[in-house]
Structure formats: C-alpha cells, structure tokens
Design a protein around this motif. Structure first.
Motif, mmCIF file in Angstrom:
data_model
loop_
_atom_site.group_PDB
_atom_site.id
_atom_site.type_symbol
_atom_site.label_atom_id
_atom_site.label_comp_id
_atom_site.label_asym_id
_atom_site.label_seq_id
_atom_site.Cartn_x
_atom_site.Cartn_y
_atom_site.Cartn_z
ATOM 1 N N ARG A 140 3.594 -11.957 -2.241
ATOM 2 C CA ARG A 140 3.691 -12.719 -0.995
ATOM 3 C C ARG A 140 2.765 -13.930 -1.140
ATOM 4 O O ARG A 140 1.552 -13.790 -1.253
ATOM 5 C CB ARG A 140 3.293 -11.872 0.201
ATOM 6 C CG ARG A 140 3.284 -12.647 1.529
ATOM 7 C CD ARG A 140 2.742 -11.773 2.630
ATOM 8 N NE ARG A 140 3.625 -10.637 2.895
ATOM 9 C CZ ARG A 140 3.288 -9.618 3.696
ATOM 10 N NH1 ARG A 140 2.077 -9.605 4.272
ATOM 11 N NH2 ARG A 140 4.130 -8.632 3.892
ATOM 12 N N GLU A 141 3.363 -15.103 -1.146
ATOM 13 C CA GLU A 141 2.594 -16.320 -1.333
ATOM 14 C C GLU A 141 1.947 -16.767 -0.027
ATOM 15 O O GLU A 141 2.476 -16.522 1.070
ATOM 16 C CB GLU A 141 3.484 -17.432 -1.882
ATOM 17 C CG GLU A 141 3.972 -17.167 -3.295
ATOM 18 C CD GLU A 141 4.705 -18.356 -3.870
ATOM 19 O OE1 GLU A 141 4.102 -19.051 -4.720
ATOM 20 O OE2 GLU A 141 5.854 -18.593 -3.476
ATOM 21 N N GLN A 149 -0.671 -12.495 -2.404
ATOM 22 C CA GLN A 149 -0.998 -11.079 -2.253
ATOM 23 C C GLN A 149 0.020 -10.242 -3.008
ATOM 24 O O GLN A 149 1.215 -10.566 -3.035
ATOM 25 C CB GLN A 149 -0.993 -10.665 -0.774
ATOM 26 C CG GLN A 149 -2.171 -11.175 0.025
ATOM 27 C CD GLN A 149 -2.133 -10.677 1.447
ATOM 28 O OE1 GLN A 149 -1.073 -10.470 2.035
ATOM 29 N NE2 GLN A 149 -3.310 -10.464 2.041
ATOM 30 N N LEU A 150 -0.469 -9.184 -3.613
ATOM 31 C CA LEU A 150 0.408 -8.218 -4.262
ATOM 32 C C LEU A 150 0.801 -7.165 -3.232
ATOM 33 O O LEU A 150 -0.066 -6.548 -2.608
ATOM 34 C CB LEU A 150 -0.299 -7.569 -5.454
ATOM 35 C CG LEU A 150 -0.729 -8.519 -6.579
ATOM 36 C CD1 LEU A 150 -1.388 -7.752 -7.702
ATOM 37 C CD2 LEU A 150 0.451 -9.314 -7.104
ATOM 38 N N CYS A 151 2.091 -6.988 -3.066
ATOM 39 C CA CYS A 151 2.616 -6.087 -2.043
ATOM 40 C C CYS A 151 3.529 -5.052 -2.678
ATOM 41 O O CYS A 151 3.989 -5.207 -3.817
ATOM 42 C CB CYS A 151 3.389 -6.866 -0.967
ATOM 43 S SG CYS A 151 2.450 -8.216 -0.217
ATOM 44 N N MET A 159 7.578 -5.325 3.232
ATOM 45 C CA MET A 159 6.501 -5.458 2.252
ATOM 46 C C MET A 159 5.158 -5.156 2.902
ATOM 47 O O MET A 159 4.862 -5.636 3.998
ATOM 48 C CB MET A 159 6.501 -6.853 1.643
ATOM 49 C CG MET A 159 7.671 -7.124 0.718
ATOM 50 S SD MET A 159 7.407 -8.636 -0.259
ATOM 51 C CE MET A 159 7.167 -9.842 1.037
ATOM 52 N N GLU A 160 4.349 -4.401 2.207
ATOM 53 C CA GLU A 160 3.033 -4.007 2.691
ATOM 54 C C GLU A 160 1.991 -4.384 1.642
ATOM 55 O O GLU A 160 2.108 -3.968 0.477
ATOM 56 C CB GLU A 160 2.992 -2.509 2.961
ATOM 57 C CG GLU A 160 1.657 -2.001 3.462
ATOM 58 C CD GLU A 160 1.671 -0.502 3.669
ATOM 59 O OE1 GLU A 160 0.649 0.025 4.138
ATOM 60 O OE2 GLU A 160 2.695 0.131 3.351
ATOM 61 N N PRO A 161 0.967 -5.176 1.989
ATOM 62 C CA PRO A 161 -0.041 -5.568 0.993
ATOM 63 C C PRO A 161 -0.791 -4.353 0.455
ATOM 64 O O PRO A 161 -1.118 -3.422 1.180
ATOM 65 C CB PRO A 161 -0.961 -6.514 1.767
ATOM 66 C CG PRO A 161 -0.161 -6.973 2.935
ATOM 67 C CD PRO A 161 0.755 -5.835 3.294
ATOM 68 N N LEU A 162 -1.060 -4.401 -0.829
ATOM 69 C CA LEU A 162 -1.838 -3.331 -1.454
ATOM 70 C C LEU A 162 -3.317 -3.495 -1.088
ATOM 71 O O LEU A 162 -3.809 -4.610 -0.928
ATOM 72 C CB LEU A 162 -1.662 -3.392 -2.976
ATOM 73 C CG LEU A 162 -0.269 -3.059 -3.507
ATOM 74 C CD1 LEU A 162 -0.171 -3.377 -4.990
ATOM 75 C CD2 LEU A 162 0.081 -1.599 -3.253
ATOM 76 N N GLU A 166 -8.953 -7.615 -4.529
ATOM 77 C CA GLU A 166 -9.896 -8.180 -5.493
ATOM 78 C C GLU A 166 -10.022 -7.330 -6.755
ATOM 79 O O GLU A 166 -10.546 -7.790 -7.770
ATOM 80 C CB GLU A 166 -11.284 -8.329 -4.848
ATOM 81 C CG GLU A 166 -11.988 -7.019 -4.516
ATOM 82 C CD GLU A 166 -11.513 -6.406 -3.203
ATOM 83 O OE1 GLU A 166 -12.061 -5.349 -2.818
ATOM 84 O OE2 GLU A 166 -10.607 -6.977 -2.566
ATOM 85 N N LEU A 167 -9.521 -6.102 -6.700
ATOM 86 C CA LEU A 167 -9.570 -5.209 -7.865
ATOM 87 C C LEU A 167 -8.239 -5.128 -8.599
ATOM 88 O O LEU A 167 -8.117 -4.350 -9.552
ATOM 89 C CB LEU A 167 -10.002 -3.802 -7.436
ATOM 90 C CG LEU A 167 -11.397 -3.680 -6.820
ATOM 91 C CD1 LEU A 167 -11.670 -2.246 -6.419
ATOM 92 C CD2 LEU A 167 -12.468 -4.195 -7.775
ATOM 93 N N LEU A 168 -7.264 -5.908 -8.175
ATOM 94 C CA LEU A 168 -5.949 -5.893 -8.803
ATOM 95 C C LEU A 168 -5.837 -7.018 -9.822
ATOM 96 O O LEU A 168 -6.378 -8.112 -9.626
ATOM 97 C CB LEU A 168 -4.845 -6.028 -7.754
ATOM 98 C CG LEU A 168 -4.772 -4.922 -6.705
ATOM 99 C CD1 LEU A 168 -3.627 -5.176 -5.735
ATOM 100 C CD2 LEU A 168 -4.618 -3.552 -7.358
#
Length: 388
Positions: A140-141, A149-151, A159-162, A166-168
């Motif tokens: 998700r830009e 964001q990585l979702c 879509m749900e953000p993980l 910061e650890l991905l």
C-alpha cells in the motif's frame, strides 16, 4: 423414403481408434496471458518444468554469496561476525548466508522478496531472520514513493497492514517505473517454455509409441469360401500363438512363429520419421539462458568453444553478480545496523563481498607471475636511475 427404414449392413464394422491429445503436466503454461504482474505460481512452475532454468538460478544464488561486514570498533566487529555466523534463520539453519540464499531465491523467482527481523521478548537481541512468502504480501503506497506499507489479506478480503513495519524487509528485483513490485527473472520465459514443453511432450509420446515396438499381424483369407468361413477362428489362433512367442521373448527364450496362409507382419510406425528437435530446442534454450545471464559453459553446454569467448562471458557474469549484490546490500546493512544499536554501538557498517572467481587458476597464476616480473623490472630500473 426408405432411408430411415434401411436395415443395417451385415458386413464388418470399421474399427476406429482415438488417442489422447497428450499434454504436459504444467497446465499453468498453457493458459498464460502476459499480464503486467505475472503469477508467482507460474514462475515456480517454470523452474520445476525446465531443469536448466532452475540450475541457472541456483548458480546465481551460490555465486552471489560471501558477504562480509566491516565496522570501526574491534569489539563490535567480533560480536557482529559471531551474530552473522550463528543467527537462527528457521528450519534448522543458522547464519545470515542461509537467510540471504532464500531471500535471493524469492527475489529472482517472484520479483520481490520479503523478510522479517524477529526480536526476543525483551527486544534486546535479534533472535532470528525469517523469509516470508511474497505471494501473501501486498503493498500500500503512501503520499510519496518513500512511504509504503506491507499488507496482507484480512479475513474480510481487504488489505490489513502487517505489525512492526520497521522490522520487515522488502526488496524488489529490477522494479519498473510507477510500480512498487519488482520484475521476476522469469517474466519473459512462459511463452518459450510452453513451446519447449510441447516439444519434450511430443518426443516422449513418440518414443512411447515407436520405442516399444508394436507389430501388426495381418491375415488375408484365400478366395475360397471355406477359408473365409474359418477366418475368425484362424485369426484368433494366430493371435494366441503370436502372443505366446512375444511372452517367450520377454523370458529370454527364442520361439519361432509359424503360420499357414497369407500372413503379413509389419512394425507399426516403422515408416514414420521422427522430427529432429535439436535445432529448435537449442534455439529456445539459448533464449532462456540468455535471460539468466549465466554463461552456457557453467551449465555444462559447449556452445561457445573458444577460450577468449569464455573469458568474456565470465567477465559479463561477474558484472551480473555485482548488480545482484547491490540489491542485497541494503538488507544486510539494515540487519547489522539494528544489531549494533541494540548492543549500544552507534557507528555505520560497510558491506564487503568476497571476490567473484570465475577464471582459470592457471591463467591467474600466470597473470600474477607477469605482475611480479613487472615489479622486479621496475625496481631494477629505479636502482639504475639512482646510481646515475
């Protein structure tokens, strides 16, 4: 008028034999449509279907290894080296190199790689480095290209953000303009791979039909009525005797076949010519291997026989590996810098890679000899100039 009431002819009916079309087991390649974002399952199927493509990717992964990290403090350097050597990477593996191998495998195959830095319960130590499945992660830009964001897909379909962004870790492979997703190394291969599998499938079917020889035993009755009356019984007798002769041959014994009358024995398919597949298969493999950047001689193919051409291909391979390493360097830097901050060190790190060695050892030794001879001549010239 009498057409529909016409009685069936009492003569023998024609025997019709239908054969299966025969398709290769990788059905995803048949219905491939070149969309903007290729299917990850399709790319994994290509690696499974064509062993030389899979071998090329594995060689790229192995040649890209050998990471080393440098920092200023000796104590931090020793702890960092121990961490990179012993960090847990899941499934019984340890060491950052095992993590980078799987990370790079996903990046080349899927076009992007996803990883996670796992902290311990006290959040004071990196407990593990794990790789994720790129097929389950979407992006998700934000308002700018630097924000994303990585979702993942939630139960409702959205879509749900993980958590803990910061650890991905996320690395696209050769991303295109305007798209956050990378491009798979296998993106241009499905069309040619489908043709290649059709050739292999047809070759296998031809060998199945013609390699295991089949015979056609034809009995032609004579013109008299008695011979025609006993035609069915004689044909059945010929079939039994022929089958017994074939079974005896399987057991290692030789048994002659004797028949009375006009009997003709032919090999089915002996007069058919099998198409030569060497030229089209080589043309397709040349295209596939060219996309990977691997020199053919590294895959056991002797297409380029000259030594000068092999040396040039090795130099090009070195540049390909260097480009791949540039994509992995930010991941290593993030992991190492986080480890240093967790242990109280505030200093940058420098990622260094082992030298890529694809040249012949004899040539390297000869080059080293020439350098030493040049150095000795330079020293002699300096001494002569000093005396003057």
């Amino acid at each position: 008028m009498g057409f529909w009431n016409k009685k069936a002819d009492g003569g023998g009916t024609a025997a019709v034999q239908l054969r299966d079309g025969g398709r290769h087991p990788f059905r995803l390649l048949d219905g491939y449509v070149p969309l903007r974002s290729g299917e990850i399952a399709l790319y994994r199927s290509i690696r499974e279907a064509v062993p030389i493509v899979d071998a090329a990717i594995l060689k790229l992964i192995r040649l890209s290894g050998g990471v080393q990290v440098r920092c200023r403090t000796e104590q931090a350097q020793a702890g960092l080296e121990r961490f990179l050597r012993t960090v847990d990477t899941g499934r019984g593996q340890r060491g950052v190199q095992s993590f980078l191998d799987r990370y790079l495998d996903a990046m080349l195959t899927c076009g992007r790689a996803v990883g996670e830095i796992v902290l311990d319960r006290r959040r004071r130590e990196i407990a593990a480095l794990l790789c994720g499945d790129p097929a389950e992660v979407e992006i998700r830009e934000g308002a700018s290209p630097m924000e994303f964001q990585l979702c993942t897909r939630a139960e409702g379909g959205g879509m749900e953000p993980l958590p803990c962004q910061e650890l991905l870790l996320f690395t696209p492979f050769q991303p295109e303009v305007g798209s956050p997703y990378g491009v798979s190394l296998l993106r241009s291969m499905p069309f040619l791979t489908e043709i290649l599998l059709k050739i292999y499938q047809a070759t296998g079917m031809n060998w199945e039909r013609l390699g295991n020889v089949r015979f056609a035993v034809i009995y032609k009755p004579e013109g008299d009525g008695l011979d025609r009356a006993w035609a069915q019984e004689r044909s059945q007798c010929l079939a039994r005797e022929w089958s017994a002769a074939m079974q005896a041959g399987k057991q290692g014994s030789v048994r002659d076949f004797v028949a009375v009358g006009d009997v003709d024995i032919k090999v089915i398919g002996a007069d058919n010519q099998v198409l030569d597949s060497e030229v089209p298969v080589r043309q397709i493999l040349e295209q596939l291997i060219a996309r990977t950047g691997i020199p053919p001689f590294l895959l056991g193919l002797s297409w380029s026989s000259t030594e000068r051409m092999s040396a040039q291909q090795a130099d090009m391979m070195t540049s390909e590996i260097t480009a791949i390493r540039r994509g992995l360097a930010p991941v290593v830097e993030r992991v190492c810098e986080l480890w240093l901050r967790l242990h109280g060190y505030d200093e940058p790190v420098e990622v260094d890679w082992e030298d890529i060695n694809l040249q012949d050892l004899v040539e390297e030794a000869r080059a080293e000899l020439y350098r030493e001879q040049t150095r000795a001549l330079r020293l002699e010239n300096e001494k002569e100039e000093a005396k003057r």
